[in-house]
Design a protein around this motif. Structure first.
Motif, mmCIF file in Angstrom:
data_model
loop_
_atom_site.group_PDB
_atom_site.id
_atom_site.type_symbol
_atom_site.label_atom_id
_atom_site.label_comp_id
_atom_site.label_asym_id
_atom_site.label_seq_id
_atom_site.Cartn_x
_atom_site.Cartn_y
_atom_site.Cartn_z
ATOM 1 N N SER A 18 -4.351 64.802 71.894
ATOM 2 C CA SER A 18 -4.823 64.177 73.130
ATOM 3 C C SER A 18 -4.874 65.258 74.213
ATOM 4 O O SER A 18 -4.288 66.334 74.062
ATOM 5 C CB SER A 18 -3.902 63.031 73.539
ATOM 6 N N ASP A 19 -5.581 64.960 75.308
ATOM 7 C CA ASP A 19 -5.720 65.957 76.385
ATOM 8 C C ASP A 19 -4.428 66.129 77.175
ATOM 9 O O ASP A 19 -4.267 67.099 77.912
ATOM 10 C CB ASP A 19 -6.821 65.522 77.379
ATOM 11 N N GLU A 20 -3.531 65.158 77.031
ATOM 12 C CA GLU A 20 -2.300 65.205 77.842
ATOM 13 C C GLU A 20 -1.463 66.450 77.516
ATOM 14 O O GLU A 20 -1.217 66.753 76.342
ATOM 15 C CB GLU A 20 -1.471 63.939 77.544
ATOM 16 N N GLN A 21 -1.070 67.154 78.573
ATOM 17 C CA GLN A 21 -0.258 68.355 78.361
ATOM 18 C C GLN A 21 1.159 67.953 77.919
ATOM 19 O O GLN A 21 1.669 66.926 78.366
ATOM 20 C CB GLN A 21 -0.205 69.164 79.663
ATOM 21 N N GLN A 52 -1.749 78.023 77.949
ATOM 22 C CA GLN A 52 -2.222 76.680 78.306
ATOM 23 C C GLN A 52 -3.571 76.782 79.032
ATOM 24 O O GLN A 52 -4.019 75.829 79.647
ATOM 25 C CB GLN A 52 -1.169 75.969 79.161
ATOM 26 N N THR A 53 -4.158 77.971 78.951
ATOM 27 C CA THR A 53 -5.470 78.195 79.576
ATOM 28 C C THR A 53 -6.514 78.214 78.476
ATOM 29 O O THR A 53 -6.477 79.093 77.599
ATOM 30 C CB THR A 53 -5.470 79.578 80.283
ATOM 31 N N GLN A 54 -7.413 77.262 78.506
ATOM 32 C CA GLN A 54 -8.390 77.158 77.418
ATOM 33 C C GLN A 54 -9.257 78.404 77.311
ATOM 34 O O GLN A 54 -9.672 78.802 76.233
ATOM 35 C CB GLN A 54 -9.252 75.897 77.578
ATOM 36 N N HIS A 90 -8.578 72.577 70.177
ATOM 37 C CA HIS A 90 -8.468 72.108 71.571
ATOM 38 C C HIS A 90 -7.060 71.619 71.910
ATOM 39 O O HIS A 90 -6.885 70.723 72.739
ATOM 40 C CB HIS A 90 -9.504 71.006 71.859
ATOM 41 N N PRO A 92 -3.657 71.421 73.784
ATOM 42 C CA PRO A 92 -3.382 71.765 75.193
ATOM 43 C C PRO A 92 -2.409 72.926 75.353
ATOM 44 O O PRO A 92 -2.396 73.579 76.383
ATOM 45 C CB PRO A 92 -2.796 70.467 75.765
ATOM 46 N N THR A 93 -1.579 73.169 74.341
ATOM 47 C CA THR A 93 -0.640 74.303 74.398
ATOM 48 C C THR A 93 -0.658 75.042 73.069
ATOM 49 O O THR A 93 -0.685 74.416 72.005
ATOM 50 C CB THR A 93 0.806 73.804 74.665
ATOM 51 N N GLY A 165 0.518 69.641 70.713
ATOM 52 C CA GLY A 165 0.029 68.604 71.617
ATOM 53 C C GLY A 165 0.406 67.245 71.074
ATOM 54 O O GLY A 165 0.885 67.118 69.937
#
Ligand SMILES: Cc1cc2nc3c(=O)[nH]c(=O)nc-3n(C[C@H](O)[C@H](O)[C@H](O)COP(=O)(O)O)c2cc1C
Length: 186
Positions: A18-21, A52-54, A90, A92-93, A165
């Motif tokens: 999920s997109d949640e960090q 954590q920077t895409q 993808h 998030p971390t 993630g």
């Protein structure tokens, strides 16, 4: 079954997040788990880079895919040519685990840290997957430039990385283990 065996047996590679960090508190636990892994001669010659920077992950991904495309493996060539494939899925971390190149066993030092992190992640219901991309890009000059920007300690290089993630996928059951993997000597 005891708690550690439950975690070992329920951990599976997760490739949809999920997109949640993930929460900082959880990340601190994962890093601590990595740092407490055994290391050859107890040297702890490891470094953990939290990304954590895409944009940074995209740079590594592009270079890794280029290397995959020129590999001898049809499987990797397909992945490298697949527009939709992102080596870090993808997440998030991502934690990049680096070892001191000239130490006794940097590959193993980083591998045991990776496994500790993945098991700790599972214990916190965080999905994880070992990703080779960050290590693979050490093969090219372009990749080395990307790694230089990670600001690793002198003499260190990435040996693996872990995508992390919250899971956005059901956990598939582990396939049965292969027969004949154990020999008892009389
Ligand atoms: C040394 C090593 C390298 C791996 N490299 C990748 C990788 O680059 N990308 C990936 O998606 N999974 C990678 N994996 C994860 C394996 O594909 C995964 O562990 C295996 O399929 C078994 O699935 P499980 O982890 O769910 O038990 C790697 C695992 C190991 C141990």
């Amino acid at each position: 079954m005891n708690e550690i065996m439950k975690v070992i047996k329920s951990r599976r590679s997760v490739r949809k997040f999920s997109d949640e960090q993930i929460k900082q508190e959880a990340l601190d636990v994962l890093l601590e788990a990595g740092m407490y892994a055994p290391s050859a001669a107890g040297k702890q010659a490891r470094h953990f880079t939290v990304v954590q920077t895409q944009q940074v992950l995209d740079e590594i991904a592009l270079e890794a895919k280029k290397i995959y495309r020129s590999s001898n493996s049809a499987f990797l060539q397909d992945l490298g040519s697949n527009e939709a494939f992102h080596p870090f899925f993808h997440a998030p971390t991502v934690i990049i685990i680096s070892g001191e190149i000239n130490s006794i066993a940097p590959n193993s030092d980083c591998a045991v840290a990776a496994q500790n992190i993945m098991l700790a992640a599972e214990s916190l219901q965080i999905g994880s997957c070992w990703i080779s991309a960050a290590a693979i890009i050490t093969q090219t000059e372009e990749g080395k430039k990307i790694i230089k920007n990670l600001g690793l300690p002198e003499g260190y290089a990435p040996f693996n990385s872990i995508a992390l993630g919250y899971k956005e996928t059901e956990r598939p059951n582990a396939p049965p283990r292969r027969e004949g993997m154990v020999t008892y000597l009389p």
